[in-house]
Write an enzyme that holds these catalytic residues in place. Structure first.
Site, PDB file in Angstrom:
ATOM      1  N   HIS A 159       1.591  12.777   5.677  1.00 25.45           N
ATOM      2  CA  HIS A 159       2.144  11.987   4.569  1.00 25.45           C
ATOM      3  C   HIS A 159       2.002  10.513   4.901  1.00 25.45           C
ATOM      4  O   HIS A 159       2.309  10.106   6.015  1.00 25.45           O
ATOM      5  CB  HIS A 159       3.640  12.252   4.398  1.00 25.45           C
ATOM      6  CG  HIS A 159       4.008  13.660   4.071  1.00 25.45           C
ATOM      7  ND1 HIS A 159       3.638  14.286   2.912  1.00 25.45           N
ATOM      8  CD2 HIS A 159       4.758  14.547   4.736  1.00 25.45           C
ATOM      9  CE1 HIS A 159       4.154  15.503   2.894  1.00 25.45           C
ATOM     10  NE2 HIS A 159       4.827  15.691   3.997  1.00 25.45           N
ATOM     11  N   ASP A 189      -2.299  15.994  -0.449  1.00 28.74           N
ATOM     12  CA  ASP A 189      -2.601  14.552  -0.406  1.00 28.74           C
ATOM     13  C   ASP A 189      -2.452  13.868  -1.758  1.00 28.74           C
ATOM     14  O   ASP A 189      -3.150  12.910  -2.055  1.00 28.74           O
ATOM     15  CB  ASP A 189      -4.019  14.308   0.155  1.00 28.74           C
ATOM     16  CG  ASP A 189      -4.228  15.014   1.478  1.00 28.74           C
ATOM     17  OD1 ASP A 189      -3.295  15.003   2.294  1.00 28.74           O
ATOM     18  OD2 ASP A 189      -5.320  15.583   1.691  1.00 28.74           O
TER      19      ASP A 189
HETATM   20  P1  GTP Z   1       0.075  16.061   2.385  1.00 26.85           P
HETATM   21  O1  GTP Z   1       1.463  16.490   2.664  1.00 26.85           O
HETATM   22  O2  GTP Z   1      -0.779  16.001   3.613  1.00 26.85           O
HETATM   23  O3  GTP Z   1      -0.544  16.876   1.324  1.00 26.85           O
HETATM   24  O4  GTP Z   1       0.016  14.458   1.933  1.00 26.85           O
HETATM   25  P2  GTP Z   1       0.658  13.479   0.829  1.00 26.85           P
HETATM   26  O5  GTP Z   1       0.813  14.165  -0.481  1.00 26.85           O
HETATM   27  O6  GTP Z   1       1.894  12.830   1.358  1.00 26.85           O
HETATM   28  O7  GTP Z   1      -0.483  12.378   0.625  1.00 26.85           O
HETATM   29  P3  GTP Z   1      -1.281  11.463   1.658  1.00 26.85           P
HETATM   30  O8  GTP Z   1      -0.352  10.439   2.150  1.00 26.85           O
HETATM   31  O9  GTP Z   1      -2.037  12.282   2.635  1.00 26.85           O
HETATM   32  O10 GTP Z   1      -2.404  10.843   0.698  1.00 26.85           O
HETATM   33  C1  GTP Z   1      -2.123  10.054  -0.402  1.00 26.85           C
HETATM   34  C2  GTP Z   1      -2.851   8.712  -0.254  1.00 26.85           C
HETATM   35  O11 GTP Z   1      -2.755   8.000  -1.464  1.00 26.85           O
HETATM   36  C3  GTP Z   1      -2.218   7.806   0.801  1.00 26.85           C
HETATM   37  O12 GTP Z   1      -3.213   7.045   1.408  1.00 26.85           O
HETATM   38  C4  GTP Z   1      -1.279   6.926  -0.024  1.00 26.85           C
HETATM   39  O13 GTP Z   1      -1.010   5.684   0.580  1.00 26.85           O
HETATM   40  C5  GTP Z   1      -2.086   6.765  -1.281  1.00 26.85           C
HETATM   41  N1  GTP Z   1      -1.314   6.555  -2.518  1.00 26.85           N
HETATM   42  C6  GTP Z   1      -0.128   7.045  -2.906  1.00 26.85           C
HETATM   43  N2  GTP Z   1       0.172   6.642  -4.160  1.00 26.85           N
HETATM   44  C7  GTP Z   1      -0.869   5.860  -4.568  1.00 26.85           C
HETATM   45  C8  GTP Z   1      -1.158   5.154  -5.770  1.00 26.85           C
HETATM   46  O14 GTP Z   1      -0.425   5.169  -6.751  1.00 26.85           O
HETATM   47  N3  GTP Z   1      -2.336   4.465  -5.792  1.00 26.85           N
HETATM   48  C9  GTP Z   1      -3.210   4.428  -4.751  1.00 26.85           C
HETATM   49  N4  GTP Z   1      -4.312   3.720  -4.867  1.00 26.85           N
HETATM   50  N5  GTP Z   1      -2.970   5.108  -3.617  1.00 26.85           N
HETATM   51  C10 GTP Z   1      -1.818   5.810  -3.533  1.00 26.85           C
HETATM   52  P1  IMP Z   2      -4.841  24.679   7.921  1.00 23.65           P
HETATM   53  O1  IMP Z   2      -3.615  24.505   7.086  1.00 23.65           O
HETATM   54  O2  IMP Z   2      -4.949  23.663   9.026  1.00 23.65           O
HETATM   55  O3  IMP Z   2      -4.999  26.090   8.401  1.00 23.65           O
HETATM   56  O4  IMP Z   2      -6.114  24.403   6.999  1.00 23.65           O
HETATM   57  C1  IMP Z   2      -6.471  25.284   5.950  1.00 23.65           C
HETATM   58  C2  IMP Z   2      -7.009  24.511   4.763  1.00 23.65           C
HETATM   59  O5  IMP Z   2      -5.964  23.716   4.182  1.00 23.65           O
HETATM   60  C3  IMP Z   2      -8.131  23.530   5.105  1.00 23.65           C
HETATM   61  O6  IMP Z   2      -9.018  23.469   4.005  1.00 23.65           O
HETATM   62  C4  IMP Z   2      -7.409  22.193   5.244  1.00 23.65           C
HETATM   63  O7  IMP Z   2      -8.259  21.106   4.998  1.00 23.65           O
HETATM   64  C5  IMP Z   2      -6.352  22.341   4.165  1.00 23.65           C
HETATM   65  N1  IMP Z   2      -5.147  21.533   4.465  1.00 23.65           N
HETATM   66  C6  IMP Z   2      -4.170  21.822   5.359  1.00 23.65           C
HETATM   67  N2  IMP Z   2      -3.226  20.859   5.355  1.00 23.65           N
HETATM   68  C7  IMP Z   2      -3.615  19.953   4.444  1.00 23.65           C
HETATM   69  C8  IMP Z   2      -3.029  18.726   3.943  1.00 23.65           C
HETATM   70  O8  IMP Z   2      -1.961  18.279   4.361  1.00 23.65           O
HETATM   71  N3  IMP Z   2      -3.716  18.083   2.979  1.00 23.65           N
HETATM   72  C9  IMP Z   2      -4.876  18.564   2.483  1.00 23.65           C
HETATM   73  N4  IMP Z   2      -5.465  19.701   2.901  1.00 23.65           N
HETATM   74  C10 IMP Z   2      -4.826  20.383   3.862  1.00 23.65           C
HETATM   75 MG    MG Z   3      -1.834  14.256   3.443  1.00 29.58          MG
END
Ligand code: GTP
Ligand code: IMP
Ligand code: MG
Length: 340
Positions: free
Chosen positions: A43, A13
């Site tokens: 994402h 995230d």
């Molecule tokens: P996973 O693949 O699940 O690990 O996710 P991810 O890396 O794509 O990130 P995800 O979208 O779950 O979470 C990032 C959050 O931060 C989202 O709500 C985005 O909209 C937000 N975000 C991204 N860049 C910025 C930034 O520069 N500032 C702020 N305030 N929020 C941001």
């Molecule tokens: P699983 O991947 O669903 O088996 O979860 C295992 C661990 O990874 C748990 O702690 C989840 O919260 C974490 N996890 C899995 N996918 C994500 C993601 O996309 N963002 C953040 N944590 C994740």
């Molecule tokens: Mg995410």
């Protein structure tokens, strides 16, 4: 540019979705291919006030001219894939490697019902862990056996390598983050596979000699969902005071929030072989920089943070995200990198 891998450097995230989308518009790749575990990822991409959340389709979908492929290493939930491809109107651009392993209802049920997975580990309940276990046992179904997937089947590895041969750009998109890697994370509080750049390349079928850039994404305030150690975690009150609370894209769970961790960032950049760092959430560090597109628009506080963080990590910080919107970013790649 060649092949750019984009992976998470903390616990997931970090904002990979937003960074992938930005790099896609800037680099115009022929292919954006998704590696990583499966639909446990969430994402987020925000464009023009609209917010998209994707779990299976590569987050670069927002860039209209790229093929959107899923690598053989990824676990596919056909229901999630088909519903996202339909909703985002990208059916004609999506390809699924015929060797992907399939997540079935029984995997989701086990993930949700098994107390060890659902409570002790705090899994996302998307069936990824049980499907990965079955894949290791060699009992999973492959994508080529699923009728609904037949229009999408492809050899992702061949498509990607052929594009590279033709000197086109390719983005390989990771999911989750370094701290929850099965190999390098806080075992057993981790996901069901490695999450580092080498794994993402293997998931898609690209050899290590063909990787041009590896961008590791960090966020100013790392977050963690689910159980497990989090050395720099702050209290809920502190997070509330700073107004930086976050909730999960897939599960809606409140994310635990921590302080910037230079030691973890350095170690993560090392194992990922980072050539660049993208940092998100600079606006959380100092709201006055929200929306900035130029380095000069950044405040002294943010510039000082960046200088210290870059020194600690030892890798150029090239992409500086100043808000969740796609256009809220400072792109210093041309300035900071010398491309042959
Ligand atoms: P996973 O693949 O699940 O690990 O996710 P991810 O890396 O794509 O990130 P995800 O979208 O779950 O979470 C990032 C959050 O931060 C989202 O709500 C985005 O909209 C937000 N975000 C991204 N860049 C910025 C930034 O520069 N500032 C702020 N305030 N929020 C941001
Ligand atoms: P699983 O991947 O669903 O088996 O979860 C295992 C661990 O990874 C748990 O702690 C989840 O919260 C974490 N996890 C899995 N996918 C994500 C993601 O996309 N963002 C953040 N944590 C994740
Ligand atoms: Mg995410």
């Amino acid at each position: 540019m060649g092949t750019t891998i984009i992976v998470g450097g903390f616990f997931g995230d970090e904002g990979k979705g937003k960074i992938v989308a930005h790099v896609a518009f800037a680099d115009k790749p022929a292919i954006i291919a998704r590696g990583g575990i499966g639909p446990n990822a969430g994402h987020t991409i925000e464009v023009g006030g609209r917010k998209f959340g994707v779990r299976m389709i590569p987050s670069g979908f927002i860039y209209p001219d790229a093929r959107l492929l899923i690598g053989a290493g990824v676990l596919v939930d056909p229901r999630v894939l088909l519903s996202e491809a339909g909703a985002l109107k990208v059916i004609d651009r999506v390809g699924v490697d015929y060797r992907c392993a399939i997540i079935e209802t029984k995997h989701i049920e086990t993930d949700k019902q098994d107390p060890y997975l659902s409570q002790t580990i705090g899994s996302t309940g998307t069936g990824c862990g049980p499907a990965a276990a079955d894949r290791a046992k060699r009992t999973t179904t492959q994508a080529r056996e699923v009728a609904e997937l037949s229009p999408f089947l492809t050899d992702t590895a061949a498509e990607v390598n052929e594009a590279l041969e033709a000197a086109k750009n390719v983005i390989l998109e990771g999911s989750q983050g370094f701290g929850i890697s099965l190999f390098y994370g806080t075992f057993p509080y981790v996901t069901s596979k490695d999450t580092t750049a080498s794994q993402i390349a293997a998931d898609v079928g690209v050899g290590p000699t063909r990787i041009t850039e590896t961008i590791v994404v960090f966020k100013t305030f790392p977050t963690r969902v689910g159980a497990g150690p989090f050395e720099t975690q702050m209290s809920e009150d502190e997070a509330k005071k700073l107004d930086i609370e976050e909730f999960g894209t897939v599960t809606g769970r409140q994310r635990r929030i921590g302080w910037w961790d230079p030691t973890m960032a350095k170690y993560s950049a090392m194992i990922n072989g980072a050539t660049q760092v993208a940092i998100t959430g600079l606006d959380k560090l100092d709201p006055s920089v929200k929306g900035a597109n130029q380095y000069d628009e950044l405040s002294t506080k943010v510039k000082t943070f960046l200088r210290e963080a870059e020194t600690a990590v030892g890798v150029p910080f090239t992409l500086l995200s100043t808000g969740p919107e796609l256009k809220e970013i400072v792109d210093l790649r041309e300035e900071k990198l010398e491309h042959a």
